[in-house]
Design an enzyme around this catalytic site. Structure first.
Site, short mmCIF file in Angstrom:
data_model
loop_
_atom_site.label_atom_id
_atom_site.label_comp_id
_atom_site.label_asym_id
_atom_site.label_seq_id
_atom_site.Cartn_x
_atom_site.Cartn_y
_atom_site.Cartn_z
CG ASP A 105 1.54 -1.63 -10.30
OD1 ASP A 105 2.68 -1.00 -10.53
OD2 ASP A 105 0.75 -1.59 -9.20
CG HIS A 374 0.18 -6.36 -9.26
ND1 HIS A 374 -0.80 -5.97 -10.32
CD2 HIS A 374 0.64 -4.71 -9.02
CE1 HIS A 374 -1.34 -4.88 -9.92
NE2 HIS A 374 -0.41 -4.04 -9.14
#
Length: 968
Positions: A105, A374
């Site tokens: 991701d 993230h």
């Protein structure tokens, strides 16, 4: 809230469902969620079941860090911290060591990551988000799998097999030709903040029945076959799940079972068999095919675009304040760890409770680890989640500051009524009228000469060291407030040591230099072109900076070593961006989509020069026009002059700039553009995670060229021509680009709002009305000269000294009892300038470093409970240079660990470990993937360690050790 809404239910229901069917499997990544479940939710029975499932290989932890960290804007130290934090828990609790990644991701892929995972003992690496056009090309040519040599210096020694997910990425394709509901997500989608009372979630897929079983199977097989065409082996990795899935695992598995069983029953007809698998199962199958793979060099996959107008380069700057605090927190943790480690070793009789102290450090370890997510330091979270990260960081910092202050208090054995330590000092908190002293700790393992700043209430001050000698200092009016003064103290501190300075009101003679101010008239930039320049210089031993009085802007910089003058101007500009999806591409937390070139923001510039014997500070204020009351931008440029007898090389060579930016208007992205006459051919260099440099040639695209030429600068960026290099060093991440020859622009701040439904429903607009105060150091010089300076300077900016202060009561004229500087205990810890002492800490894990023993004690249920282990010290040493980068600094370095750590005590034993500490390097044998260059499958033994505490550290190596000292 995530735990309550779905995450706890994932682990509870998956554990239950895996126990019901031997064929079922599951992979899990982030330890922060798992540890919350394990500590607060899981029953004893569930804990036993997790142990069993891990042993049977049906539950597998992949990556195993606290979070799945971002790759673009994170520092390598913080990536290692969060991995180590998760791995330590998994190994202590289960004897389990992750060996595969699942980096699906993060928005783009850095070349540091494959090296990191190789050093942690991983056998394969898996990524997904890379440029859409590049992925399409790799897919077509069956090149989604390769052996990646992420580090040019470590090359094949730390290479790793890498799998890029195809265009369907990491989620099950949800389109069903026979239903208007999404497919394969039978538990629907999680709802916040509470799960629905009736258990009916939004968008639950059509249950599998006899009537649609064949249709479901056809859809699934068609997708599997489409993907099979893109890979070289006959195994297809088919990810079953997505974000926030499996919170009701029974409905998932019962439908999946029917489908898997049906396809396998009719495999002759379908041409496919299906099995539940872990990442390990998949890579094991690919590895056993024994194919020869292509290699990829150290080029990364940044930036990342998903469509022609969707360049994910905005997040390099989003939430600049959070990015800054995350790095300050990381730096304070680094200082606190080595400070505490020294205290435990040197003061075994100390009165501080070690367990409590470790908890204080752990609170900051967790906060710094979690923000590496993230959707954390990237600035791509909602304001509420951002506040959580900030609160956790501030709480952890408060704890570590308190710990450091109490350690000094304890070492000095102070009378409680004598000195009361306030917290670690940050600029602008406290104005001493009485005598006060500051304690300054240098967290780097080099001798440092630098300035620290203290806020004082008047100009009449003198500064003395421990022995009562006068210390060079300069005081001047503060940039922060009208009523205070900034006192700059020149400190000289050896590695991992602290010094004490007392600040006293004047008793007759002035020993502090007073900075004098000259204010220049505000200049109208629109009329400046007609006049010939009126130049005035600001000079130190390294540079002459020339300003033009007609514009109040910088004009040129001369490197006094070579006498080369570079034309040098700086201006603030703003990109105007669109927030209405009906009108075109938008900018948001992730994306940067400028609709035209950047526009200059100020028509008038004010200038004030503060000059003194130690420092000249040039204060420039940028106004939207000549009559504006308030400035929107300011630059404070500092040039230092170091007196004789001090090592001023690093100080002299840096031009320090601090910016004040904001509040911005809506849908503006603020940049600082520096233009020079260097013929750079528009080539830019930026770092990957403060570890290695990447070459960034300017690329022309059909669409969105500006945004697609933005790159992350985590710590370093530079431009150069054949002779001269201009280096930028940063203390937080920024987007950076070279949009013209001889130019480099840094995005400093963003403020956005848009009406994209997805952004609105997740509160993901970036209406950030803050003022940001980033710092950048500039170094100008020959390539050879900047080469010797930029690594140490970047770390000196990252790890500035920690300043603590306390007050002395009037009746106590002398400072507290001196530490005898000649005792062995006060030997500094120093490494050569091409090495960095990256970690010196007491992790506290209780696991055995003998693997067989650790696994045995877990099977017997005899894991060590109780207090943390304070005898094991974690040491990491990193070589800062690449092979061939510098004739001297790129050489291997021989380190005597016993001598290095003599100041802490007598080293009894050293064990060399994998990056996160869970493997003995001598038993770590990673898979060797065949490449054209190395056709035989050979195992690499990563390093050579010697018996007598002597190690040779080669370029770019990061070496990790457990060190044990003689008990005092």
């Amino acid at each position: 809230e995530s735990m309550h809404a779905y995450a706890a239910n994932v682990y509870t229901t998956v554990t239950e469902e895996l126990m019901k069917g031997k064929q079922r499997k599951f992979i899990a990544v982030e330890q922060e969620f798992f540890r919350l479940w394990w500590d607060m939710v899981a029953t004893d029975t569930q804990k036993q079941q997790v142990h069993q499932l891990l042993q049977e290989g049906r539950l597998e932890f992949v990556i195993g860090g606290q979070v799945m960290h971002d790759e673009a804007v994170t520092l390598i130290d913080d990536q290692i911290l969060q991995l180590t934090e998760g791995h330590g828990f998994l190994y202590e609790t289960f004897g389990f060591r992750p060996q595969f990644s699942w980096h699906v991701d993060p928005f783009g892929a850095s070349a540091t990551t494959p090296t990191l995972f190789a050093l942690a003992g991983f056998n394969a690496h898996l990524i997904s988000r890379i440029d859409y056009d590049l992925k399409a090309d790799m897919q077509k040519n069956k090149k989604l799998q390769f052996v990646w040599r992420g580090s040019p210096s470590l090359s094949e020694r730390q290479q790793i097999f890498t799998h890029v997910m195809d265009q369907y990425s990491y989620c099950t394709p949800s389109h069903l030709p026979f239903s208007n509901r999404s497919g394969f997500f039978w538990n629907g989608f999680a709802t916040f903040p509470d799960p629905p009372k009736d258990g009916v979630y939004p968008d639950m897929s059509l249950p599998v029945t006899d009537a649609n079983l064949h249709l479901y199977a056809q859809t699934m097989v068609a997708n599997i076959k489409e993907r099979a065409a893109w890979f070289q082996t006959e195994e297809v990795l088919w990810p079953w799940g997505c974000d926030k899935q499996f919170f009701n695992a029974s409905v998932q598995y019962s439908n999946m079972d029917l489908l898997v069983e049906y396809i396998n029953k009719h495999s002759a007809e379908f041409g496919v068999t299906v099995q539940y698998a872990t990442v390990s199962d998949y890579f094991q199958a690919v590895y056993s095919r024994n194919l020869t793979w292509e290699t990829r060099d150290s080029q990364d996959f940044l930036p990342y675009s998903t469509e022609p107008f969707q360049a994910w380069t905005g997040f390099y700057t989003s939430r600049s304040t959070l990015k800054g605090i995350a790095r300050r927190a990381s730096s304070l943790l680094y200082a606190g760890e080595s400070f505490f480690t020294q205290y435990v070793q040197k003061h075994p009789e100390g009165s501080i409770c070690k367990c409590k102290a470790l908890e204080q450090l752990q609170s900051l370890r967790w906060a710094v680890s979690e923000v590496q997510h993230h959707d954390g330091v990237t600035g791509t979270e909602s304001p509420k989640v951002k506040d959580m990260y900030m609160n956790n960081l501030m709480y952890g910092m408060f704890n570590v500051k308190k710990l450091m202050a109490s350690i000094i208090f304890d070492i000095n054995n102070a009378k409680k009524n004598g000195e009361v330590y306030s917290s670690v000092y940050t600029k602008g908190s406290g104005k001493p009228d009485v005598d006060q002293y500051v304690v300054v700790y240098n967290p780097l393992a080099w001798n440092i000469t630098t300035f620290v700043t203290v806020s004082v209430s008047n100009e009449a001050m003198s500064v003395y060291d421990e022995l009562g000698y006068s210390v060079p200092a300069q005081v001047q009016s503060s940039i922060e407030s009208q009523s205070t003064y900034d006192l700059y103290i020149l400190v000289e501190i050896s590695g991992l040591s602290y010094r004490k300075y007392s600040i006293k009101p004047l008793d007759g003679k002035q020993s502090t230099f007073i900075g004098s101010s000259v204010k220049y008239k505000r200049r109208d930039l629109t009329r400046a072109d007609q006049q010939s320049p009126r130049l005035f210089p600001v000079v130190n031993n390294c540079y002459q900076i020339v300003f033009d009085q007609n514009t109040n802007l910088m004009h040129s910089i001369t490197d006094r070593e070579t006498n080369k003058t570079v034309q040098f101007t700086q201006e603030f500009l703003e990109y105007h961006v669109n927030g209405d999806t009906k009108k075109g591409p938008i900018s948001d937390n992730y994306l940067f989509a400028p609709n035209a070139s950047a526009v200059p923001v100020s028509k008038a510039v004010g200038l004030e020069v503060m000059s003194g014997s130690l420092m000249t500070e040039i204060r420039q204020y940028f106004y939207s026009n000549v009559t504006s009351q308030d400035y929107i931008y300011a630059v404070y440029t500092r040039l230092y002059s170091v007196p004789e007898g001090y090592d001023g090389k690093m100080l002299c060579h840096r031009i320090e700039q601090e910016y004040s930016v904001g509040p911005l208007e809506l849908n503006r992205e603020a940049i600082l553009r520096t233009s020079t006459n260097l013929n750079t051919r528009q080539l830019l260099y930026t770092d990957n995670n403060g570890y290695q440099m990447q070459k960034r040639p300017f690329k022309a695209y059909v669409n969105n060229t500006v945004a697609r030429n933005y790159y992350p600068m985590v710590q370093t960026a530079y431009i150069e021509d054949d002779t001269t290099r201009l280096m930028l060093l940063a203390e937080r991440a920024h987007g950076v680009s070279s949009q013209g020859n001889g130019q480099v622009e840094v995005m400093l701040h963003r403020r956005l709002w848009n009406n994209l439904q997805w952004d609105l429903s997740n509160n993901l607009t970036l209406n950030d009305s803050s003022v940001v105060r980033p710092v950048i150091w500039l170094i100008l010089g020959t390539k050879a000269a900047t080469n010797t300076l930029y690594r140490t300077s970047g770390l000196a900016l990252e790890h500035r000294p920690v300043v603590m202060f306390g007050a002395l009561p009037g009746d106590k004229p002398k400072l507290p009892r001196q530490l005898q500087p000649n005792s062995v205990h006060d030997l500094p810890v120093t490494v050569p300038p091409n090495l960095h002492l990256q970690t010196l800490s007491i992790p506290g894990w209780r696991y055995s470093s003998n693997h067989a023993e650790q696994v045995r004690s877990i099977h017997m249920g005899k894991q060590k409970q109780g207090d943390a282990d304070f005898s094991r010290v974690l040491l990491r040493i990193r070589h800062l240079y690449e092979v061939g980068e510098d004739p001297v600094l790129s050489q291997p370095v021989i380190v005597d660990l016993k001598a290095l750590l003599k100041g802490l005590g007598s080293v009894m034993a050293v064990e060399e470990r994998s990056l996160t500490g869970t493997w003995d390097v001598n038993t770590l044998e990673r898979w060797k993937w065949k490449t054209a260059q190395y056709p035989g499958k050979r195992f690499f033994n990563s390093t050579e360690t010697s018996e007598d505490f002597i190690v040779t550290v080669h370029p770019k190596e990061i070496r990790t050790f457990f060190v044990y000292f003689q008990v005092q």
